[in-house]
Design an enzyme around this catalytic site. Structure first.
Site, PDB file in Angstrom:
ATOM      1  N   ALA A 112      -3.638  -7.488   6.097  1.00  0.00           N
ATOM      2  CA  ALA A 112      -4.634  -8.098   5.223  1.00  0.00           C
ATOM      3  C   ALA A 112      -4.566  -9.639   5.163  1.00  0.00           C
ATOM      4  O   ALA A 112      -5.603 -10.300   5.215  1.00  0.00           O
ATOM      5  CB  ALA A 112      -4.528  -7.498   3.822  1.00  0.00           C
TER       6      ALA A 112
ATOM      7  N   PHE B 215     -10.936  -6.448   3.582  1.00  0.00           N
ATOM      8  CA  PHE B 215     -10.400  -7.686   3.010  1.00  0.00           C
ATOM      9  C   PHE B 215     -11.115  -8.912   3.562  1.00  0.00           C
ATOM     10  O   PHE B 215     -11.484  -9.820   2.816  1.00  0.00           O
ATOM     11  CB  PHE B 215      -8.901  -7.796   3.298  1.00  0.00           C
ATOM     12  N   GLY B 216     -11.330  -8.937   4.882  1.00  0.00           N
ATOM     13  CA  GLY B 216     -11.950 -10.096   5.501  1.00  0.00           C
ATOM     14  C   GLY B 216     -13.426 -10.221   5.166  1.00  0.00           C
ATOM     15  O   GLY B 216     -13.906 -11.293   4.778  1.00  0.00           O
TER      16      GLY B 216
ATOM     17  N   GLU C 134       6.793   3.891   4.366  1.00  0.00           N
ATOM     18  CA  GLU C 134       6.350   4.104   2.982  1.00  0.00           C
ATOM     19  C   GLU C 134       5.866   5.543   2.779  1.00  0.00           C
ATOM     20  O   GLU C 134       6.110   6.148   1.735  1.00  0.00           O
ATOM     21  CB  GLU C 134       5.258   3.085   2.626  1.00  0.00           C
TER      22      GLU C 134
END
Lengths: 414, 414
Positions: A316, A15-16, A171
């Site tokens: 994120a 993401f970065g 999850e």
């Protein structure tokens, strides 16, 4: 034919890294983006690959396809083995690349806290290969159980332990429960599903520690309703692939342990010659630079950044906001402008436990149940890379919701 | 708790095995369906997995999901190691299962005609794992080529040889050409795509030998327009992973050889104690029984059945029609009725070379070009297992058609 434009190397296409590359591509620079994989991975949905809802191309996207319109970015697939800050050089496989500016965004990896037997025999959930291996493993255990006549061996095949009560553990346990009780129970006519056991083990006294208390309570209630045993204040000490040992001596015979109990900085980050915290994360200054090397920035999961007296979480939104600041600061260095200090704007957190069930905490908003679940769905769909991914993932989710079916139940390697 | 219903074992969950299981499930019998994989594979589109258009769950479907409403069918994943016709017993892993009736549908495998060096170093295209390995390999070669500075080594990385001018070879070469020239050429800015070479090698003097001459000509023309070198009457003798040797001594430096030059019966079929042809295929009587064992039927790619003085081709429609006859004949044996003789009704053949380009031959209908391509699309979409597959595959095809993009370009293992 050496170009005179400043050369920026970005290590990591998470993401970065992707965000920083895109931001910087608007400046008059050359960028080399390096990753050991040729794809960008949407890690938050990795557990849906391991539980057979999504396939790999739903959550992984070719890096080259993401940057094909930014011709100033060159992609290089390869493993960075060393960075020499003094010589401004990155060593990648057998090559060396020199830089004017460097952004370190190598991400995180599973933290087994030195428990070697667990590292060897359990499944992490940080890479695509791990998720595919776990999917194959779970499905294969059911096939073996379907004709295992010894009851003890069958129960061990049907016992699944998830270690770690953070969002990934919660999850994963929820998705595993729905895979087993809503999908597979319709097909394995010879199995007694009362023999199945899913246990969520957490060392502290809380699941989803970042959430407010009422949502934590709601989460536990939802997990229990999904036939998941929630064991708080329980530590795991050893696992030989057959028997999981808990602190205190209790032994659970199981062939499947999913380890979602910790994350640390990637091995590259940990071996750089700079300051680290106990999880191997790089300690940066207020501008996200490595002290002594103002041309080197670090962002994302591999970074330790204190705010309000505690390090920021490895998620994120932190990586993305840090990418914005780091790329602005490089542009400022190029233009001799003053640097910006980094401050994280909290976007909240959320987790889903299954159909119609999620918890969402954003500022003052605290929700659980159906509406939280719809918010969770929307946020995750919107964060996927492009329209085709969103469309296919939507289709698969709708399909599963309506027909209780997961079609990626394919055992591809054993 | 032994049931008194007759027990039918079906070995293989391909087109024939699945069809036979479903047909027989309407009779008052118990059925055990065995396959070494837990999925049914739509082999005709396998090359679209190896060229990064489709993902595995688009063409592979869990067997248990296909038969979940037929409770008389028990699925068993495992490898059949031996069949004892006299004892009416199937040996699977460490177990034995006895049968009253048996349908052998173990399918085919790649035929390397005893060329060991080629078997070791080239890619077959019969299994899902092979297709995924080939996809990873092709993409990885491009990554390596993108920073390879030695021109000879770079050309070897960018040379792709497809051996075999049948439908699999032609479709693979066409799909590879479009992957490279329409998709990857937009992204590898540092590569000169004039260095790429795709060669289709065929030992006979024809491609698509089953097609009428005008369509064979049209196929060659379309292949050439896609920058594919077509080399007819050329035999391959050796390949060490770096250099491919042709009969006559020509050597092509290449790191990628795709072998689509032949199919033979699976190893299980070849080792059964019955009569075989030179490709290991089981020779059956006019009722599809194995001579001497009237309760044993064989169907599909693993079977040699003469019609009009030549063996039937190893294609799905033959397997499906044989499954219908074999299951009817078993029902007739159960009811003491007369057996039916098998006759294959030719449904024609088709192949696509890429966007807007296909050849179709059905009875008197002979088409090439756009309309043939549309027919090819429709037939393949309709043959997929269920609506969700069809929907997702359609989406991906439309996406590729409009945006020249293939999103499964993921290197998952190296």
């Amino acid at each position: 034919m050496k170009e005179q434009k400043p050369h920026i190397i970005i290590i990591g296409a998470g993401f970065g890294g992707i965000r920083a590359a895109r931001k910087l591509s608007k400046s008059d620079v050359r960028i080399t983006l390096i990753d050991k994989h040729n794809y960008h991975l949407f890690q938050p949905l990795l557990y849906q690959v391991s539980t057979a809802t999504l396939s790999i191309d739903d959550i992984a996207y070719p890096v080259r396809a993401m940057i094909k319109n930014q011709k100033s970015i060159l992609f290089r697939m390869g493993e960075v083995t060393k960075v020499d800050f003094a010589a401004k050089t990155v060593f990648i496989d057998t090559n060396e690349l020199s830089y004017d500016y460097l952004i370190l965004a190598p991400g995180g990896t599973t933290n087994f806290f030195g428990l070697d037997s667990i590292e060897e025999n359990s499944f992490g959930l940080k890479t695509l290969d791990e998720a595919v291996n776990l999917r194959n493993h779970i499905l294969h255990k059911f096939e073996l159980a379907s004709y295992e006549t010894d009851p003890a061996r069958r129960r061990a095949l049907l016992t699944f332990i998830v270690v770690g009560g953070g969002p990934t553990g919660v999850e994963s346990a929820g998705a595993l429960s729905e895979l087993i009780y809503l999908v597979m129970a319709k097909e394995y006519h010879t199995l007694n599903f009362k023999e199945v056991r899913i246990v969520l083990v957490e060392a502290s006294d809380k699941v989803l520690a970042a959430m407010p208390e009422e949502l934590r309570e709601a989460t536990i209630e939802k997990l229990i309703r999904k036939h998941i045993e929630v064991r708080l204040c329980v530590q795991v000490t050893e696992y030989d692939g057959q028997r999981l040992t808990l602190k205190g001596g209790e032994i659970i015979p199981t062939q499947t342990v999913i380890w979602a109990a910790g994350v640390k900085a990637s091995s590259l980050a940990a071996q750089l010659s700079c300051q680290h915290d106990s999880a191997g994360r790089i300690i940066v200054n207020e501008h996200l630079q490595i002290p002594d090397y103002p041309e080197v920035f670090a962002i994302g999961d591999a970074v330790h950044f204190q705010q309000d007296a505690r390090p920021l979480p490895m998620v994120a939104p932190v990586a993305i906001q840090q990418a914005d600041t780091a790329s602005k600061n490089i542009a400022s260095l190029l233009a001799n402008r003053e640097l910006q200090e980094f401050t994280y704007k909290d976007v909240g957190s959320m987790a889903t436990i299954g159909r119609n069930a999620a918890v969402v905490s954003m500022g003052k908003l605290k929700l659980d149940g159906f509406i939280a679940w719809v918010i969770w769905l929307f946020v995750h769909i919107l964060r996927l890379v492009d329209f085709r991914n969103r469309f296919v993932v939507c289709t698969k989710w709708v399909w599963e919701y309506l027909f209780y079916e997961r079609l990626v139940r394919l055992i591809t390697r054993q």
